[in-house]
Write a protein that holds these residues in place. Sequence first.
Motif, PDB file in Angstrom:
ATOM      1  N   UNK A 159      59.519  27.954 102.780  1.00 50.24           N
ATOM      2  CA  UNK A 159      58.586  27.504 103.802  1.00 50.24           C
ATOM      3  C   UNK A 159      59.133  27.955 105.146  1.00 50.24           C
ATOM      4  N   UNK A 160      58.294  28.637 105.914  1.00 48.04           N
ATOM      5  CA  UNK A 160      58.693  29.124 107.230  1.00 48.04           C
ATOM      6  C   UNK A 160      57.695  28.606 108.252  1.00 48.04           C
ATOM      7  N   UNK A 161      58.107  28.400 109.495  1.00 48.25           N
ATOM      8  CA  UNK A 161      57.173  27.921 110.503  1.00 48.25           C
ATOM      9  C   UNK A 161      55.998  28.889 110.685  1.00 48.25           C
ATOM     10  N   UNK A 162      54.823  28.339 110.906  1.00 47.65           N
ATOM     11  CA  UNK A 162      53.604  29.120 111.132  1.00 47.65           C
ATOM     12  C   UNK A 162      53.698  29.764 112.507  1.00 47.65           C
ATOM     13  N   UNK A 163      53.821  31.085 112.530  1.00 45.03           N
ATOM     14  CA  UNK A 163      54.022  31.832 113.766  1.00 45.03           C
ATOM     15  C   UNK A 163      52.839  32.754 114.059  1.00 45.03           C
ATOM     16  N   UNK A 164      52.814  33.263 115.257  1.00 43.91           N
ATOM     17  CA  UNK A 164      51.761  34.174 115.715  1.00 43.91           C
ATOM     18  C   UNK A 164      51.568  35.334 114.739  1.00 43.91           C
ATOM     19  N   UNK A 165      52.655  35.855 114.185  1.00 42.35           N
ATOM     20  CA  UNK A 165      52.569  37.004 113.287  1.00 42.35           C
ATOM     21  C   UNK A 165      51.840  36.692 111.977  1.00 42.35           C
ATOM     22  N   UNK A 166      51.702  35.411 111.634  1.00 39.63           N
ATOM     23  CA  UNK A 166      51.041  35.005 110.395  1.00 39.63           C
ATOM     24  C   UNK A 166      49.520  34.868 110.538  1.00 39.63           C
ATOM     25  N   UNK A 167      49.038  34.780 111.764  1.00 38.75           N
ATOM     26  CA  UNK A 167      47.638  34.411 112.003  1.00 38.75           C
ATOM     27  C   UNK A 167      46.656  35.404 111.388  1.00 38.75           C
ATOM     28  N   UNK A 168      46.908  36.686 111.497  1.00 38.64           N
ATOM     29  CA  UNK A 168      45.955  37.677 110.982  1.00 38.64           C
ATOM     30  C   UNK A 168      45.755  37.524 109.470  1.00 38.64           C
ATOM     31  N   UNK A 169      46.847  37.375 108.713  1.00 46.38           N
ATOM     32  CA  UNK A 169      46.696  37.206 107.262  1.00 46.38           C
ATOM     33  C   UNK A 169      46.058  35.855 106.944  1.00 46.38           C
ATOM     34  N   UNK A 170      46.466  34.819 107.643  1.00 47.35           N
ATOM     35  CA  UNK A 170      45.883  33.494 107.447  1.00 47.35           C
ATOM     36  C   UNK A 170      44.376  33.553 107.714  1.00 47.35           C
ATOM     37  N   UNK A 171      43.998  34.209 108.782  1.00 51.68           N
ATOM     38  CA  UNK A 171      42.581  34.354 109.124  1.00 51.68           C
ATOM     39  C   UNK A 171      41.828  35.071 108.002  1.00 51.68           C
ATOM     40  N   UNK A 172      42.433  36.098 107.439  1.00 51.93           N
ATOM     41  CA  UNK A 172      41.817  36.791 106.311  1.00 51.93           C
ATOM     42  C   UNK A 172      41.570  35.857 105.135  1.00 51.93           C
ATOM     43  N   UNK A 173      42.557  35.017 104.827  1.00 49.83           N
ATOM     44  CA  UNK A 173      42.377  34.045 103.756  1.00 49.83           C
ATOM     45  C   UNK A 173      41.175  33.147 104.029  1.00 49.83           C
ATOM     46  N   UNK A 174      41.093  32.681 105.275  1.00 48.34           N
ATOM     47  CA  UNK A 174      40.091  31.677 105.613  1.00 48.34           C
ATOM     48  C   UNK A 174      38.683  32.255 105.744  1.00 48.34           C
ATOM     49  N   UNK A 175      38.525  33.545 105.518  1.00 51.39           N
ATOM     50  CA  UNK A 175      37.188  34.131 105.443  1.00 51.39           C
ATOM     51  C   UNK A 175      36.579  33.906 104.062  1.00 51.39           C
ATOM     52  N   UNK A 176      37.412  33.509 103.110  1.00 48.64           N
ATOM     53  CA  UNK A 176      36.961  33.246 101.750  1.00 48.64           C
ATOM     54  C   UNK A 176      36.105  31.982 101.714  1.00 48.64           C
ATOM     55  N   UNK A 177      34.883  32.113 101.221  1.00 47.98           N
ATOM     56  CA  UNK A 177      34.001  30.958 101.108  1.00 47.98           C
ATOM     57  C   UNK A 177      34.617  29.894 100.186  1.00 47.98           C
ATOM     58  N   UNK A 178      35.306  30.344  99.133  1.00 45.80           N
ATOM     59  CA  UNK A 178      35.956  29.403  98.222  1.00 45.80           C
ATOM     60  C   UNK A 178      36.994  28.557  98.961  1.00 45.80           C
ATOM     61  N   UNK A 179      37.856  29.197  99.759  1.00 47.17           N
ATOM     62  CA  UNK A 179      38.881  28.446 100.495  1.00 47.17           C
ATOM     63  C   UNK A 179      38.253  27.557 101.560  1.00 47.17           C
ATOM     64  N   UNK A 180      37.185  28.025 102.182  1.00 47.35           N
ATOM     65  CA  UNK A 180      36.499  27.184 103.165  1.00 47.35           C
ATOM     66  C   UNK A 180      36.001  25.906 102.504  1.00 47.35           C
ATOM     67  N   UNK A 181      35.424  26.040 101.318  1.00 48.34           N
ATOM     68  CA  UNK A 181      34.927  24.865 100.598  1.00 48.34           C
ATOM     69  C   UNK A 181      36.076  23.967 100.146  1.00 48.34           C
ATOM     70  N   UNK A 182      37.139  24.558  99.607  1.00 51.53           N
ATOM     71  CA  UNK A 182      38.269  23.770  99.109  1.00 51.53           C
ATOM     72  C   UNK A 182      39.006  23.027 100.220  1.00 51.53           C
ATOM     73  N   UNK A 183      39.006  23.594 101.421  1.00 55.76           N
ATOM     74  CA  UNK A 183      39.735  22.991 102.537  1.00 55.76           C
ATOM     75  C   UNK A 183      38.821  22.305 103.541  1.00 55.76           C
TER      76      UNK A 183
END
Length: 146
Positions: A16-40
Amino acid sequence: MKQNEFTCISGVSTRLVPYCHRHVLKYHGWMQSQELQELTASEPLSLDQEYEMHGSWRTDADKCTFIVTSAMPKDTYLSAADEIELMVGDVNLFLNDADDAMAAEIDVMIAEPSARGKVVTTFNTHTPISADTCPNVEQSLSNRKR
């Protein structure tokens, strides 16, 4: 998240690493998933909104946010590129009980389908996460009691 901005937690199969600026682009990509939007129970955000949200989480004293990375030996140095490649999800601790400094709500999201249901998932809920992991938790909660 100021409490854990320099805290990494290593387990057998994840880190587990702190959520940093460099992680945002990949995280944003994940959150484009309709499945993840529904699950979260999340709404889609623009990339700019995601960076704003990250900034908000970075300064919030009542949350600790970590990115979950997949298996690496405990003392292995990860470059930023390696870390992003190994990202599989996130863990959020909500320090929302002013009467109990050791209590927190924990949310775990394993975004990468290939990592779901594996040891990487169970590690996060069985690894002790305490005030030692997120220093100043007691201070944060006692400040809210006033």
